[in-house]
Design a protein around this motif. Structure first.
Motif, PDB file in Angstrom:
ATOM      1  N   LEU A   1      47.098  38.516  42.769  1.00 13.55           N
ATOM      2  CA  LEU A   1      45.948  38.687  41.889  1.00 13.55           C
ATOM      3  C   LEU A   1      45.738  40.164  41.545  1.00 13.55           C
ATOM      4  CD1 LEU A   1      43.380  37.614  40.477  1.00 13.55           C
ATOM      5  CD2 LEU A   1      42.196  37.855  42.681  1.00 13.55           C
ATOM      6  N   LYS A   2      45.820  41.013  42.559  1.00 18.92           N
ATOM      7  CA  LYS A   2      45.633  42.446  42.315  1.00 18.92           C
ATOM      8  C   LYS A   2      46.762  43.000  41.448  1.00 18.92           C
ATOM      9  CE  LYS A   2      44.892  46.906  44.533  1.00 18.92           C
ATOM     10  NZ  LYS A   2      44.519  47.612  45.778  1.00 18.92           N
ATOM     11  N   ALA A   3      47.988  42.570  41.709  1.00 21.82           N
ATOM     12  CA  ALA A   3      49.129  43.047  40.918  1.00 21.82           C
ATOM     13  C   ALA A   3      48.961  42.672  39.448  1.00 21.82           C
ATOM     14  CB  ALA A   3      50.429  42.467  41.479  1.00 21.82           C
ATOM     15  N   ASN A   4      48.433  41.498  39.193  1.00 22.71           N
ATOM     16  CA  ASN A   4      48.215  41.058  37.819  1.00 22.71           C
ATOM     17  C   ASN A   4      47.153  41.914  37.128  1.00 22.71           C
ATOM     18  OD1 ASN A   4      48.580  39.013  35.617  1.00 22.71           O
ATOM     19  ND2 ASN A   4      46.418  38.603  36.069  1.00 22.71           N
ATOM     20  N   ILE A   5      46.109  42.284  37.878  1.00 21.36           N
ATOM     21  CA  ILE A   5      45.066  43.148  37.303  1.00 21.36           C
ATOM     22  C   ILE A   5      45.631  44.531  36.995  1.00 21.36           C
ATOM     23  CG2 ILE A   5      42.893  44.334  37.810  1.00 21.36           C
ATOM     24  CD1 ILE A   5      42.057  41.858  39.427  1.00 21.36           C
ATOM     25  N   MET A   6      46.405  45.073  37.906  1.00 20.35           N
ATOM     26  CA  MET A   6      46.969  46.404  37.705  1.00 20.35           C
ATOM     27  C   MET A   6      48.024  46.407  36.596  1.00 20.35           C
ATOM     28  SD  MET A   6      45.130  48.058  39.738  1.00 20.35           S
ATOM     29  CE  MET A   6      45.896  49.675  39.574  1.00 20.35           C
ATOM     30  N   ARG A   7      48.570  45.248  36.303  1.00 13.43           N
ATOM     31  CA  ARG A   7      49.594  45.152  35.265  1.00 13.43           C
ATOM     32  C   ARG A   7      48.984  44.864  33.888  1.00 13.43           C
ATOM     33  NH1 ARG A   7      52.604  42.066  37.867  1.00 13.43           N
ATOM     34  NH2 ARG A   7      51.725  40.078  37.159  1.00 13.43           N
ATOM     35  N   ASN A   8      47.962  44.007  33.856  1.00 12.29           N
ATOM     36  CA  ASN A   8      47.447  43.540  32.571  1.00 12.29           C
ATOM     37  C   ASN A   8      45.985  43.911  32.299  1.00 12.29           C
ATOM     38  OD1 ASN A   8      49.929  42.143  32.108  1.00 12.29           O
ATOM     39  ND2 ASN A   8      49.203  40.482  33.422  1.00 12.29           N
ATOM     40  N   GLY A   9      45.295  44.508  33.277  1.00 13.98           N
ATOM     41  CA  GLY A   9      43.880  44.810  33.105  1.00 13.98           C
ATOM     42  C   GLY A   9      43.641  46.010  32.212  1.00 13.98           C
ATOM     43  N   THR A  10      42.388  46.200  31.841  1.00 14.37           N
ATOM     44  CA  THR A  10      42.013  47.389  31.062  1.00 14.37           C
ATOM     45  C   THR A  10      42.069  48.618  31.956  1.00 14.37           C
ATOM     46  OG1 THR A  10      39.658  47.196  31.608  1.00 14.37           O
ATOM     47  CG2 THR A  10      40.451  45.945  29.695  1.00 14.37           C
ATOM     48  N   GLU A  11      41.988  49.785  31.359  1.00 14.13           N
ATOM     49  CA  GLU A  11      42.011  51.023  32.140  1.00 14.13           C
ATOM     50  C   GLU A  11      40.829  51.087  33.092  1.00 14.13           C
ATOM     51  OE1 GLU A  11      44.408  53.265  32.406  1.00 14.13           O
ATOM     52  OE2 GLU A  11      45.548  51.884  31.134  1.00 14.13           O
ATOM     53  N   GLU A  12      39.682  50.604  32.638  1.00 14.68           N
ATOM     54  CA  GLU A  12      38.502  50.594  33.510  1.00 14.68           C
ATOM     55  C   GLU A  12      38.690  49.643  34.681  1.00 14.68           C
ATOM     56  OE1 GLU A  12      33.628  50.007  33.271  1.00 14.68           O
ATOM     57  OE2 GLU A  12      34.900  49.333  31.614  1.00 14.68           O
ATOM     58  N   GLU A  13      39.267  48.466  34.425  1.00 15.39           N
ATOM     59  CA  GLU A  13      39.506  47.506  35.497  1.00 15.39           C
ATOM     60  C   GLU A  13      40.491  48.060  36.516  1.00 15.39           C
ATOM     61  OE1 GLU A  13      38.821  43.206  33.223  1.00 15.39           O
ATOM     62  OE2 GLU A  13      40.788  44.189  33.126  1.00 15.39           O
ATOM     63  N   LYS A  14      41.521  48.732  36.033  1.00 16.68           N
ATOM     64  CA  LYS A  14      42.495  49.336  36.951  1.00 16.68           C
ATOM     65  C   LYS A  14      41.862  50.435  37.786  1.00 16.68           C
ATOM     66  CE  LYS A  14      46.430  48.450  33.871  1.00 16.68           C
ATOM     67  NZ  LYS A  14      47.492  49.074  33.040  1.00 16.68           N
ATOM     68  N   ARG A  15      40.999  51.231  37.144  1.00 14.36           N
ATOM     69  CA  ARG A  15      40.363  52.353  37.837  1.00 14.36           C
ATOM     70  C   ARG A  15      39.380  51.875  38.910  1.00 14.36           C
ATOM     71  NH1 ARG A  15      39.013  54.616  33.647  1.00 14.36           N
ATOM     72  NH2 ARG A  15      36.867  53.870  33.428  1.00 14.36           N
ATOM     73  N   ASN A  16      38.693  50.778  38.638  1.00 17.46           N
ATOM     74  CA  ASN A  16      37.663  50.291  39.565  1.00 17.46           C
ATOM     75  C   ASN A  16      38.177  49.251  40.566  1.00 17.46           C
ATOM     76  OD1 ASN A  16      35.701  51.860  38.284  1.00 17.46           O
ATOM     77  ND2 ASN A  16      35.216  50.245  36.810  1.00 17.46           N
ATOM     78  N   GLU A  17      39.420  48.834  40.424  1.00 17.47           N
ATOM     79  CA  GLU A  17      39.961  47.786  41.298  1.00 17.47           C
ATOM     80  C   GLU A  17      39.883  48.205  42.774  1.00 17.47           C
ATOM     81  OE1 GLU A  17      41.590  44.583  43.086  1.00 17.47           O
ATOM     82  OE2 GLU A  17      40.744  44.740  41.064  1.00 17.47           O
TER      83      GLU A  17
END
Length: 473
Positions: free
Chosen positions: A407-423
């Motif tokens: 789940l985290k890998a998918n966010i870091m791969r496909n999420g917005t810059e804000e989502e990646k920064r706040n993950e």
């Protein structure tokens, strides 16, 4: 005399006839080692539940009980290199009739609390079982520690347990809410905004349910040998360890002295199918503690069948104190114990498996006072702990870890810059060597070291967040 024989003995103030009586020789592995006469005397002379709990807490070194006569305490204790620490016992009243949580807390004198750790026990147990953890964990500067008895268990109040839902899932959710709604009320009463939650066994399962229903309040979730993770005994990946020994009967048959000195689950007996009468009793919601209550003077003898195995790796005085404490809990009015059959099926497999919900922990929308969504969680660290010789299914934790990492890998791969920064999500599985299901007691030193590291990590993470927030403002 062996530790096992010494663990359950007549009280020092017992009649001379009883004290001089030689313990009957019990065959190795006898289920009920306490004799009939000793059991009757313990039943007759047993202390109050509150005193039994206090006797357990007396085994904690260095910590001082808070009293009105203490006056101004120095922040430096010459007998304690980790500073002056005090503990309190409180009964925190909740809304409604006969609803209150028994609370134990440790605070460091002269320090402003920076982090809060809340510890929740397992099925039918109590906060006193954590007695070997309170002092070592509270060595961390700025830490406030709480341990709670769940509603209807331990020395908390015991309101009637009733289920009103008609459908199966509704009944399970209502049973979960019995406990987690009380935990949320307690949090509000103590004015704690965010904290780290540690749950053992059933407490771990309920900690997940709390995180999902009341988002935004957890900094980290620590699940110590949690029940109810896999969907069924064979629901995990074939590449993971076989769940084979995940049977609740081992809780009552495994010898802890063997468990804490044996590697790689050699102490765990093979899985056996549950007899039909046990399944019937489970589905009929007949509590094992009701047997203790109905047994009257024989109650301590029945309890000795569990305590003689569970605590035989401890010094005899501590084992005896924990036996008395266990009996004082088990004999109380039935309440929260009746939730078990709604939450778990025979064999400790959940009716609402955590593996199907774990991906939503730390990912919930957060609502404001008017019910509107104001933000969304961006993940929290989750730590699974299992004993090396645990009868609980470590494969369930490993499957959950893999699911959360994907789940985290998918966010870091496909999420917005804000989502990646706040993950902020993460997950790991920790194995406690020479320990079984009660890992916090079986190998307390190793467990406490892990807990201190996890709480130090929470402190460092919060400092980084505050520094980043300050830099961006």
């Amino acid at each position: 005399m062996s530790t096992t024989e010494n663990a359950i003995r007549p009280p020092r103030d017992a009649p001379e006839e009883l004290r001089q009586q030689r313990p009957q020789q019990q065959p190795s592995g006898a289920y009920f080692p306490l004799g009939y006469k000793e059991a009757a005397y313990q039943w007759w002379s047993s202390v109050t539940p509150s005193m039994a709990e206090r006797n357990v807490l007396k085994h904690i070194p260095f910590l001082k009980e808070a009293t009105t006569s203490m006056g101004n305490l120095s922040t430096t204790d010459s007998t304690d290199s980790f500073g002056t620490r005090i503990w309190r016992r409180s009964m925190v009243q909740l809304s409604g009739k006969n609803r209150a949580l028994n609370e134990f807390s440790v605070e460091r004198v002269g320090e402003e609390p920076e982090e809060t750790l809340v510890m929740v026990h397992g099925y039918g147990a109590g906060l006193g079982f954590f007695y070997k953890n309170f002092e070592p964990i509270s060595r961390i500067p700025g830490l406030k520690l709480y341990a709670l008895d769940m509603l209807g268990m331990g020395n908390s109040s015991r309101p009637p347990f009733k289920i009103h839902a008609k459908d199966k899932e509704g009944k399970v959710i209502e049973a979960e809410n019995f406990f987690i709604d009380a935990l949320e009320e307690w949090r509000k009463a103590r004015k704690i905004e965010r904290f780290t939650l540690l749950g053992h066994s059933l407490g771990g399962y309920l900690a997940v349910s709390y995180a999902l229903k009341y988002p935004g309040h957890l900094k980290k979730l620590i699940l110590a040998s949690p029940v109810g993770i896999p969907e069924d005994p064979y629901a995990v990946s074939a590449a993971l360890p076989e769940p084979g020994e995940s049977t609740m009967q081992n809780e009552f048959t495994v010898d802890q002295q063997t468990t804490t000195t044996t590697k790689n689950s050699a102490a765990v007996p093979p899985k056996r199918p549950y007899p039909s009468w046990l399944v019937w009793l489970w589905d009929a919601n007949v509590s094992p503690f009701s047997i203790v209550r109905m047994a009257g003077p024989l109650g301590p003898r029945f309890v000795s069948g569990w305590t003689s195995r569970r605590f035989n790796h401890l010094p005899s005085e501590e084992a005896q104190t924990l036996h008395d404490y266990s009996f004082s809990i088990f004999k109380q009015k039935g309440s929260g114990e009746y939730a078990l059959a709604y939450i778990l099926a025979p064999g400790a497999f959940a009716r609402r498996p955590v593996i199907n919900r774990i991906q939503n922990v730390g990912r919930q929308p957060i609502q404001g006072p008017d019910g509107q969504t104001v933000s969304k969680e961006t993940g929290i660290p989750i730590v699974f702990m299992y004993g090396e010789n645990d009868w609980m299914d470590v494969a369930g934790g490993l499957a959950a870890e893999e699911k959360l990492k994907q789940l985290k890998a998918n966010i870091m791969r496909n999420g917005t810059e804000e989502e990646k920064r706040n993950e902020g999500g993460s997950c790991k599985v920790v194995i406690i060597p020479k320990a079984g299901h009660h890992l916090y007691l079986d190998n307390a030193e190793f467990f406490n070291n892990i807990m201190r590291k996890e709480m130090e990590d929470v402190k460092e993470t919060e400092k980084r967040k505050q520094a980043a927030a300050a830099a961006s403002s």
